[in-house]
Design a protein around this motif. Structure first.
Motif, PDB file in Angstrom:
ATOM      1  N   SER A  12       8.479   4.317   8.126  1.00  0.00           N
ATOM      2  CA  SER A  12       6.937   4.388   7.521  1.00  0.00           C
ATOM      3  C   SER A  12       6.862   5.783   7.640  1.00  0.00           C
ATOM      4  CB  SER A  12       6.162   3.903   9.043  1.00  0.00           C
ATOM      5  OG  SER A  12       6.799   4.323  10.013  1.00  0.00           O
ATOM      6  N   ARG A  29      -9.272   0.993  10.194  1.00  0.00           N
ATOM      7  CA  ARG A  29      -8.758  -0.579   9.953  1.00  0.00           C
ATOM      8  C   ARG A  29      -7.317  -0.571   9.134  1.00  0.00           C
ATOM      9  NH1 ARG A  29     -13.556  -4.859  10.212  1.00  0.00           N
ATOM     10  NH2 ARG A  29     -14.206  -4.492  12.125  1.00  0.00           N
ATOM     11  N   ARG A  32      -1.742   1.261  11.907  1.00  0.00           N
ATOM     12  CA  ARG A  32      -1.342   1.421  12.943  1.00  0.00           C
ATOM     13  C   ARG A  32      -0.486   2.715  13.371  1.00  0.00           C
ATOM     14  NH1 ARG A  32       1.144  -3.616  15.275  1.00  0.00           N
ATOM     15  NH2 ARG A  32       1.277  -3.418  17.626  1.00  0.00           N
ATOM     16  N   ARG A  34       2.033   5.196  15.677  1.00  0.00           N
ATOM     17  CA  ARG A  34       2.865   5.195  16.696  1.00  0.00           C
ATOM     18  C   ARG A  34       3.304   6.640  17.009  1.00  0.00           C
ATOM     19  NH1 ARG A  34       7.952   3.055  16.619  1.00  0.00           N
ATOM     20  NH2 ARG A  34       7.887   2.846  14.323  1.00  0.00           N
ATOM     21  N   GLN A  60       1.692   3.163  10.070  1.00  0.00           N
ATOM     22  CA  GLN A  60       2.176   1.922   9.400  1.00  0.00           C
ATOM     23  C   GLN A  60       1.004   1.093   9.260  1.00  0.00           C
ATOM     24  OE1 GLN A  60       4.813   0.797  12.787  1.00  0.00           O
ATOM     25  NE2 GLN A  60       6.112   0.334  11.525  1.00  0.00           N
ATOM     26  N   THR A  62      -1.082  -2.307   8.816  1.00  0.00           N
ATOM     27  CA  THR A  62      -0.733  -3.485   9.732  1.00  0.00           C
ATOM     28  C   THR A  62      -0.797  -4.716   8.841  1.00  0.00           C
ATOM     29  OG1 THR A  62      -3.248  -3.412  10.018  1.00  0.00           O
ATOM     30  CG2 THR A  62      -1.904  -2.691  12.074  1.00  0.00           C
ATOM     31  N   SER A  63      -1.012  -5.840   9.246  1.00  0.00           N
ATOM     32  CA  SER A  63      -0.866  -7.153   8.474  1.00  0.00           C
ATOM     33  C   SER A  63      -1.728  -7.036   7.013  1.00  0.00           C
ATOM     34  CB  SER A  63      -1.392  -8.188   9.394  1.00  0.00           C
ATOM     35  OG  SER A  63      -2.331  -8.158   9.877  1.00  0.00           O
ATOM     36  N   THR A  66      -5.981  -7.505   6.368  1.00  0.00           N
ATOM     37  CA  THR A  66      -7.232  -6.676   6.084  1.00  0.00           C
ATOM     38  C   THR A  66      -7.564  -6.519   4.582  1.00  0.00           C
ATOM     39  OG1 THR A  66      -5.548  -5.024   6.043  1.00  0.00           O
ATOM     40  CG2 THR A  66      -6.752  -5.050   8.073  1.00  0.00           C
TER      41      THR A  66
END
Ligand SMILES: [Zn+2]
Length: 81
Positions: A12, A29, A32, A34, A60, A62-63, A66
């Motif tokens: 990523s 939103r 992610r 990390r 990264q 996310t799903s 969104t």
């Protein structure tokens, strides 16, 4: 203690974030954040503001949920015979 971190990980986007920008990313939103290296102690200039210093983070997405678009359109198919 010297640490040579020459190995590249391209799972990523690796970005250096200061606590301020990190907070903005964490509130965003669909993203992610990390920590790239939890043992990292040397701060580097922030990629975003370039004024403060911070640690390396992986950004990264996310799903794909969104980017889900809700279409509230109803087709009037009911026919009154
Ligand atoms: Zn920053």
């Amino acid at each position: 203690m010297s640490r040579d971190f020459s190995r590249k990980t391209d799972e990523s986007t690796l970005t250096t974030l200061c606590p301020r920008c990190l907070d903005a990313f964490r509130n965003a939103r669909g993203i992610r954040v990390r920590r790239a290296d939890l043992r990292q102690t040397i701060k580097e200039p922030c990629t975003y503001c370039q004024t403060r210093f911070g640690f390396d983070y992986y950004i990264q997405p996310t799903s794909p949920k969104t980017t889900y678009f809700k279409k509230g359109r109803f087709d009037d198919e009911s026919e009154c015979a």
